[in-house]
Design an enzyme around this catalytic site. Structure first.
Site, PDB file in Angstrom:
ATOM      1  N   PHE A  38       0.847  -1.187   0.000  1.00  0.00           N
ATOM      2  CA  PHE A  38       0.000   0.000   0.000  1.00  0.00           C
ATOM      3  C   PHE A  38       0.888   1.245   0.000  1.00  0.00           C
ATOM      4  CE2 PHE A  38      -3.329   2.718   1.968  1.00  0.00           C
ATOM      5  CZ  PHE A  38      -4.416   2.302   1.234  1.00  0.00           C
TER       6      PHE A  38
ATOM      7  N   ASP B 243       1.484  -6.198   7.960  1.00  0.00           N
ATOM      8  CA  ASP B 243       0.292  -5.363   7.906  1.00  0.00           C
ATOM      9  C   ASP B 243      -0.906  -6.268   7.589  1.00  0.00           C
ATOM     10  OD1 ASP B 243      -1.801  -3.656   7.213  1.00  0.00           O
ATOM     11  OD2 ASP B 243      -0.429  -2.097   6.521  1.00  0.00           O
TER      12      ASP B 243
ATOM     13  N   TYR C   3     -11.613  -0.592  10.383  1.00  0.00           N
ATOM     14  CA  TYR C   3     -12.779  -0.080   9.639  1.00  0.00           C
ATOM     15  C   TYR C   3     -13.044  -0.859   8.366  1.00  0.00           C
ATOM     16  CZ  TYR C   3      -9.017   2.454   7.186  1.00  0.00           C
ATOM     17  OH  TYR C   3      -7.867   2.767   6.506  1.00  0.00           O
ATOM     18  N   LYS C   4     -12.156  -1.781   7.993  1.00  0.00           N
ATOM     19  CA  LYS C   4     -12.375  -2.588   6.790  1.00  0.00           C
ATOM     20  C   LYS C   4     -13.191  -3.826   7.179  1.00  0.00           C
ATOM     21  CE  LYS C   4      -8.365  -0.599   4.502  1.00  0.00           C
ATOM     22  NZ  LYS C   4      -6.920  -0.696   4.254  1.00  0.00           N
TER      23      LYS C   4
ATOM     24  N   ARG D  83     -12.493  -4.384  -8.078  1.00  0.00           N
ATOM     25  CA  ARG D  83     -12.219  -5.202  -6.901  1.00  0.00           C
ATOM     26  C   ARG D  83     -13.506  -5.461  -6.127  1.00  0.00           C
ATOM     27  NH1 ARG D  83      -8.418  -2.770  -2.095  1.00  0.00           N
ATOM     28  NH2 ARG D  83     -10.234  -1.450  -1.870  1.00  0.00           N
TER      29      ARG D  83
HETATM   30  C1  LIG Z   1      -6.270   0.538   4.224  1.00  0.00           C
HETATM   31  C2  LIG Z   1      -4.796   0.463   4.375  1.00  0.00           C
HETATM   32  C3  LIG Z   1      -4.087   1.481   5.030  1.00  0.00           C
HETATM   33  C4  LIG Z   1      -4.781   2.717   5.492  1.00  0.00           C
HETATM   34  O1  LIG Z   1      -4.086   3.349   6.519  1.00  0.00           O
HETATM   35  P1  LIG Z   1      -4.777   4.602   7.242  1.00  0.00           P
HETATM   36  O2  LIG Z   1      -3.756   5.103   8.158  1.00  0.00           O
HETATM   37  O3  LIG Z   1      -6.008   4.095   7.913  1.00  0.00           O
HETATM   38  O4  LIG Z   1      -5.128   5.568   6.162  1.00  0.00           O
HETATM   39  C5  LIG Z   1      -2.728   1.319   5.179  1.00  0.00           C
HETATM   40  N1  LIG Z   1      -2.085   0.213   4.734  1.00  0.00           N
HETATM   41  C6  LIG Z   1      -2.750  -0.774   4.093  1.00  0.00           C
HETATM   42  C7  LIG Z   1      -2.002  -1.975   3.609  1.00  0.00           C
HETATM   43  C8  LIG Z   1      -4.114  -0.664   3.878  1.00  0.00           C
HETATM   44  O5  LIG Z   1      -4.762  -1.624   3.233  1.00  0.00           O
END
Ligand SMILES: *Cc1c(COP(=O)(O)O)cnc(C)c1O
Length: 383
Positions: free
Chosen positions: A123, A194, A219-220, A342
């Site tokens: 990400f 992660d 939140y996911k 997706r």
């Molecule tokens: C959704 C996601 C994030 C989001 O991070 P925030 O700090 O909540 O914006 C970070 N890393 C990965 C791999 C994600 O999927």
């Protein structure tokens, strides 16, 4: 085999869990991997925290209502889903902040090495955090990214930390956490995992994999609501003496935790093996259905279910417009540049009938070229 899967599936009544969520009338929501839906109990839970706790208790709420203990109490309930030892997960802040903290702590454990290894599918904000930390430390660290398939071979003796997102947010490709962690440790490398697309998506076993650090958001798949806090795990061997509370940064987000508490009331009863079996069954149905009806869509996710998280992605050069047309027809997934559509597979609130209807709607959009209209081609700020 199939019988064992059925046995497992019987341990969760998915029709019952679906009834615990509010979903807008007529919407098939295949985006629970980006933002989970509202647990019906969350609205009242948050309102109660506002009126009875904030309103009546004011400052005494930190003790009386247990606000201060909540980041660890709630985190332990998440810990069950990710195979963490009790007392070694804590909530707070956002995932990006937790990535930064975990990476800083991991680098501290390996002070003579200078390379952070990650993959090109990670990400963007995780990689930005690594770059930011490297700049702040100013000790000539390097961020090295390789293709996801090349990570195992890139575990060399100059690597300090292996930082990976277990499930690729675009393709759903799944890293082998146990094998990579073992190989990393053999080379003296500390691991940061992660779990943004793993926690609540599939079984994770941090302790059994000997993971060093892990982070994720709520939140996911976990359905904690927009702005819900992130979590961080530190293996007991790295936190002896100080404890996990050292990873707490600022004031806990009390109202957000009230919503997450309602979501965890559902998760507390979910068998992750049963959830996984159902998610893979739905994924197979979706892939087979789309490939049969939409020859122009090319599978972007691994074909082998064991190599996939809980999402299914397809390539198409007009992916953005196709997703906009789908959304206009009540099927919500999302688009990821440059050409990926997706779909999150979330059996807590999605059933087989909805998967079937989503396939039919997508097939009609592709067959009729419905996506090829100006209103579907215009891009919004958040895709
Ligand atoms: C959704 C996601 C994030 C989001 O991070 P925030 O700090 O909540 O914006 C970070 N890393 C990965 C791999 C994600 O999927």
């Amino acid at each position: 085999g199939a019988c064992r899967d059925v046995d497992r599936a019987l341990r969760v009544d998915f029709a019952a869990t679906k009834a615990l969520f509010h979903l807008p009338e007529g919407m098939i929501y295949l985006d629970g991997n980006s933002l989970g839906p509202l647990p019906k109990a969350a609205a009242a839970r948050v309102a109660q925290t506002v009126t009875d706790e904030w309103g009546e208790m004011l400052i005494t709420g930190w003790n009386k209502a247990g606000w201060m203990a909540q980041p660890e109490a709630l985190a332990d309930r998440i810990g069950r889903l990710i195979g963490a030892e009790a007392g070694h997960v804590v909530l707070g802040d956002t995932l990006s902040i937790k990535v930064y903290q975990a990476l800083a702590a991991a680098l501290d454990l390996n002070p003579t090495r200078r390379v952070i290894l990650s993959d090109s599918g990670n990400f963007p904000s995780d990689l930005y955090m690594a770059e930011g930390l490297i700049g702040a430390l100013d000790r000539e660290h390097d961020l090295r990214t390789v293709a996801p398939e090349a990570v195992m071979d890139a575990l060399s003796d100059d690597v300090a930390v292996l930082m990976l997102t277990q499930v690729d947010y675009r393709t759903g490709r799944l890293h082998d956490m146990a094998a990579l962690t073992k190989a990393a440790h053999k080379r003296g490398i500390v691991t940061v995992w992660d779990l943004a697309h793993s926690a609540g998506a599939m079984p994770v076993d941090l302790a059994r994999c000997h993971a060093d650090f892990a982070v994720g958001c709520t939140y996911k798949y976990l359905n904690g609501g927009p702005g819900a806090p992130a979590f961080i795990y530190v293996a007991p061997r790295h936190s002896a003496g100080t404890g996990i509370s050292r990873m707490r940064v600022g004031t806990p987000p009390v109202l957000q935790m009230a919503a997450l508490d309602a979501a965890m009331d559902i998760w507390d009863h979910v068998d992750m093996q049963a959830l996984r079996a159902r998610a893979l069954a739905f994924s197979e149905i979706l892939i087979a259905g789309v490939e049969a009806a939409c020859p122009d869509l090319r599978l972007a996710s691994p074909r082998d279910p064991a190599m996939r998280g809980s999402q299914v992605s397809f390539h198409h050069p007009q992916g953005y417009a196709i997703m906009q047309a789908l959304i206009a027809h009540g099927v919500v997934g999302d688009f990821r540049a440059p050409d990926i559509i997706r779909f999150g597979i979330t059996p807590l609130f999605i059933d087989e009938d909805e998967i079937g209807r989503a396939i039919d709607i997508l097939a009609a959009i592709m067959r009729d070229g419905t996506w090829d209209q100006p209103q579907f081609r215009t891009r919004a700020a958040v895709t």
